[in-house]
Design a protein around this motif. Structure first.
Motif, short mmCIF file in Angstrom:
data_model
loop_
_atom_site.label_atom_id
_atom_site.label_comp_id
_atom_site.label_asym_id
_atom_site.label_seq_id
_atom_site.Cartn_x
_atom_site.Cartn_y
_atom_site.Cartn_z
N PHE A 1 0.83 -1.21 0.00
CA PHE A 1 0.00 0.00 0.00
C PHE A 1 0.87 1.26 0.00
O PHE A 1 0.62 2.20 -0.76
N LEU A 2 1.90 1.26 0.85
CA LEU A 2 2.76 2.45 0.94
C LEU A 2 3.56 2.66 -0.33
O LEU A 2 3.74 3.80 -0.78
N ARG A 3 4.02 1.59 -0.94
CA ARG A 3 4.90 1.71 -2.11
C ARG A 3 4.12 1.92 -3.40
O ARG A 3 4.62 2.57 -4.32
N ILE A 4 2.90 1.38 -3.47
CA ILE A 4 2.16 1.42 -4.74
C ILE A 4 0.95 2.34 -4.68
O ILE A 4 0.77 3.20 -5.54
N MET A 5 0.11 2.18 -3.67
CA MET A 5 -1.15 2.92 -3.64
C MET A 5 -1.01 4.36 -3.16
O MET A 5 -1.75 5.23 -3.63
N VAL A 6 -0.11 4.62 -2.23
CA VAL A 6 0.09 6.02 -1.82
C VAL A 6 0.52 6.88 -3.00
O VAL A 6 -0.04 7.95 -3.23
N PRO A 7 1.51 6.44 -3.81
CA PRO A 7 1.86 7.24 -5.00
C PRO A 7 0.70 7.39 -5.97
O PRO A 7 0.49 8.49 -6.53
N TYR A 8 -0.06 6.33 -6.17
CA TYR A 8 -1.19 6.42 -7.11
C TYR A 8 -2.28 7.34 -6.59
O TYR A 8 -2.77 8.23 -7.31
N LEU A 9 -2.68 7.16 -5.32
CA LEU A 9 -3.82 7.90 -4.77
C LEU A 9 -3.51 9.38 -4.54
O LEU A 9 -4.37 10.23 -4.76
N LEU A 10 -2.29 9.67 -4.11
CA LEU A 10 -1.96 11.05 -3.75
C LEU A 10 -1.25 11.80 -4.88
O LEU A 10 -1.71 12.85 -5.33
N VAL A 11 -0.14 11.26 -5.34
CA VAL A 11 0.60 11.93 -6.42
C VAL A 11 -0.07 11.71 -7.77
O VAL A 11 -0.26 12.65 -8.55
N GLY A 12 -0.44 10.47 -8.03
CA GLY A 12 -1.00 10.14 -9.34
C GLY A 12 -2.29 10.88 -9.65
O GLY A 12 -2.39 11.63 -10.63
N ILE A 13 -3.29 10.71 -8.82
CA ILE A 13 -4.61 11.28 -9.08
C ILE A 13 -4.61 12.81 -9.00
O ILE A 13 -5.26 13.48 -9.81
N PHE A 14 -3.83 13.37 -8.08
CA PHE A 14 -3.89 14.82 -7.86
C PHE A 14 -2.86 15.62 -8.66
O PHE A 14 -3.07 16.80 -8.91
N VAL A 15 -1.74 14.99 -9.04
CA VAL A 15 -0.65 15.75 -9.67
C VAL A 15 -0.30 15.25 -11.07
O VAL A 15 -0.19 16.04 -12.02
N ILE A 16 -0.13 13.95 -11.23
CA ILE A 16 0.41 13.39 -12.47
C ILE A 16 -0.63 13.27 -13.57
O ILE A 16 -0.38 13.61 -14.73
N LEU A 17 -1.83 12.80 -13.24
CA LEU A 17 -2.84 12.53 -14.27
C LEU A 17 -3.59 13.76 -14.77
O LEU A 17 -3.96 13.81 -15.95
N PRO A 18 -3.86 14.79 -13.93
CA PRO A 18 -4.60 15.95 -14.45
C PRO A 18 -3.97 16.61 -15.68
O PRO A 18 -4.70 16.94 -16.63
N PRO A 19 -2.64 16.82 -15.75
CA PRO A 19 -2.09 17.42 -16.98
C PRO A 19 -2.34 16.57 -18.21
O PRO A 19 -2.56 17.10 -19.31
N GLN A 20 -2.33 15.24 -18.06
CA GLN A 20 -2.60 14.37 -19.21
C GLN A 20 -4.02 14.58 -19.72
O GLN A 20 -4.25 14.66 -20.94
N HIS A 21 -4.98 14.67 -18.81
CA HIS A 21 -6.37 14.89 -19.21
C HIS A 21 -6.55 16.27 -19.84
O HIS A 21 -7.31 16.43 -20.80
N TYR A 22 -5.85 17.26 -19.30
CA TYR A 22 -5.95 18.61 -19.86
C TYR A 22 -5.35 18.68 -21.27
O TYR A 22 -5.92 19.32 -22.16
N LEU A 23 -4.23 18.01 -21.46
CA LEU A 23 -3.60 17.99 -22.79
C LEU A 23 -4.47 17.26 -23.81
O LEU A 23 -4.54 17.65 -24.97
N ARG A 24 -5.15 16.21 -23.37
CA ARG A 24 -6.09 15.53 -24.27
C ARG A 24 -7.23 16.47 -24.63
O ARG A 24 -7.69 16.51 -25.78
#
Length: 375
Positions: A77-100
């Motif tokens: 959970f700490l190694r995989i889901m924390v990055p996905y839930l916190l960094v991924g959903i809030f920081v990494i993925l929004p620019p991809q959706h905006y660029l699309r």
């Protein structure tokens, strides 16, 4: 195994830089696309994400050798889901959706305005209609966590006396010359019977393969790591597997094109044959990687130490960085080859700089990226 992880990360950066130029759907596209680059895209698709899951299965075996079930779940959970839930959903993925959104002709919204719509979709619409959360390239983290939890009772059982006995008997079957290639059959049958237009069967959603093929490959990785005889069998077949992988790939390209242009339809014997041959080729690449990896990559140095520490951060960052760089160079009047080199080189430098400046040295950020704290 550590070097194979590094190779897989390098390959995924190379691969997603190619996606900027191929004619298939992606968030950001170059102003000129190339059909020829599809040969390289399909080549990497054959083995890239399967290699990630194979290595992950091997890693699970070693992690369970010194962790209890509870400790394993917590560490996953700490190694995989924390990055996905916190960094991924809030920081990494929004620019991809905006660029699309922008690449699809959208306008009139700043990124911050779009971001509020993105959050509404993520936390209201998805849960209201039982949809999937935003995943992008981070689907690997989400499904690796799910598969690890679902298969954990099986993995734990296989560490018991009766479980080890089953593994030993199974390994003895595949010790016979050529028998190891039969492990491609379950993947092939599954791929043949799943409708490619369905969520589970669509190869375009999850790295070129059905999402249900990956638990099988994850299990194979665990199995191989757990039995020395099976591991030695893999290594003995490395050279043959590489020859078979190389020689069957051109045939697969031809078959895939026949599927794409509608010559072979799902449900036909020809389509099933394509699925079986693709899966055989996939498994040949897995055997070749493990065989030659054991022979040539069994060493440790400072490069591996540096890369291994930051692998998960590199993976999380890479696609968003590639798409942002690609968005700004998309309309440059330049040939595909030099533009590809600019995209690949610039993206790689930016990824390393972000890692060095904003992640590596700050413990809070390291935690958010699934990394251990730095003492």
């Amino acid at each position: 195994m550590d070097w194979l992880r590094v190779i897989a990360i390098l390959a995924v950066v190379i691969f997603h830089s190619m996606r900027f130029f191929d004619p298939m759907d992606w968030d950001v596209k170059n102003n000129v696309l190339s059909e020829n680059i599809m040969v390289l895209v399909l080549f990497i698709v054959q083995w890239l994400m399967p290699l990630f899951f194979l290595i992950s299965g091997m890693s699970i075996y070693f992690v369970l050798s010194f962790r209890t079930k509870g400790q394993f779940i917590k560490s996953r959970f700490l190694r995989i889901m924390v990055p996905y839930l916190l960094v991924g959903i809030f920081v990494i993925l929004p620019p991809q959706h905006y660029l699309r959104f922008l690449s699809g002709g959208g306008s009139g919204l700043t990124f911050l305005q779009f971001y509020s719509n993105y959050l509404t979709y993520t936390f209201v619409d998805v849960f209201s209609y039982f949809g999937l959360p935003p995943m992008g390239h981070l689907w690997y983290l989400l499904f690796l966590f799910i598969f690890s939890l679902v298969m954990l009772p099986l993995f734990v059982y296989l560490r018991t006396g009766s479980g080890r006995s089953i593994i030993s008997r199974t390994a003895s079957i595949f010790e016979k010359p050529g028998a190891i290639f039969l492990l491609a059959l379950p993947i092939g049958v599954l791929t043949a019977i799943l409708d490619p237009t369905s969520f589970a069967g669509n190869p375009n959603y999850f790295g070129g393969w059905s999402i249900l093929a990956y638990p099988i490959i994850l299990f194979y990785g665990y199995l191989i790591a757990s039995n020395k005889n099976l591991e030695e069998t893999i290594h003995r077949h490395g050279k043959v597997a590489l020859v078979l992988a190389i020689t069957t790939f051109p045939v697969i390209l031809w078959f895939i094109q026949s599927v794409l242009d509608g010559t072979y339809q799902f449900g036909s014997y020809e389509y099933a044959g394509v699925a079986l041959l693709r899966s055989f080729n996939l498994w040949c690449w897995m055997i070749a990687f493990l065989g030659y990896g054991k022979k040539y990559l069994s060493f440790y140095n400072s490069t591996l130490k540096y890369a291994n520490e930051g692998l998960i951060a590199f993976y999380i960052l890479h696609q968003t960085v590639i798409q942002i760089v690609g968005f700004f160079i998309a309309d440059w009047d330049m040939g595909i080859t030099p533009k590809y080199m600019i995209l690949l080189t610039t993206s790689s430098i930016v990824i390393v700089m972000i890692y060095e400046i904003a992640i590596k040295r700050i413990n809070v950020v390291r935690f958010l990226f699934g990394m251990k704290s730095k003492k």
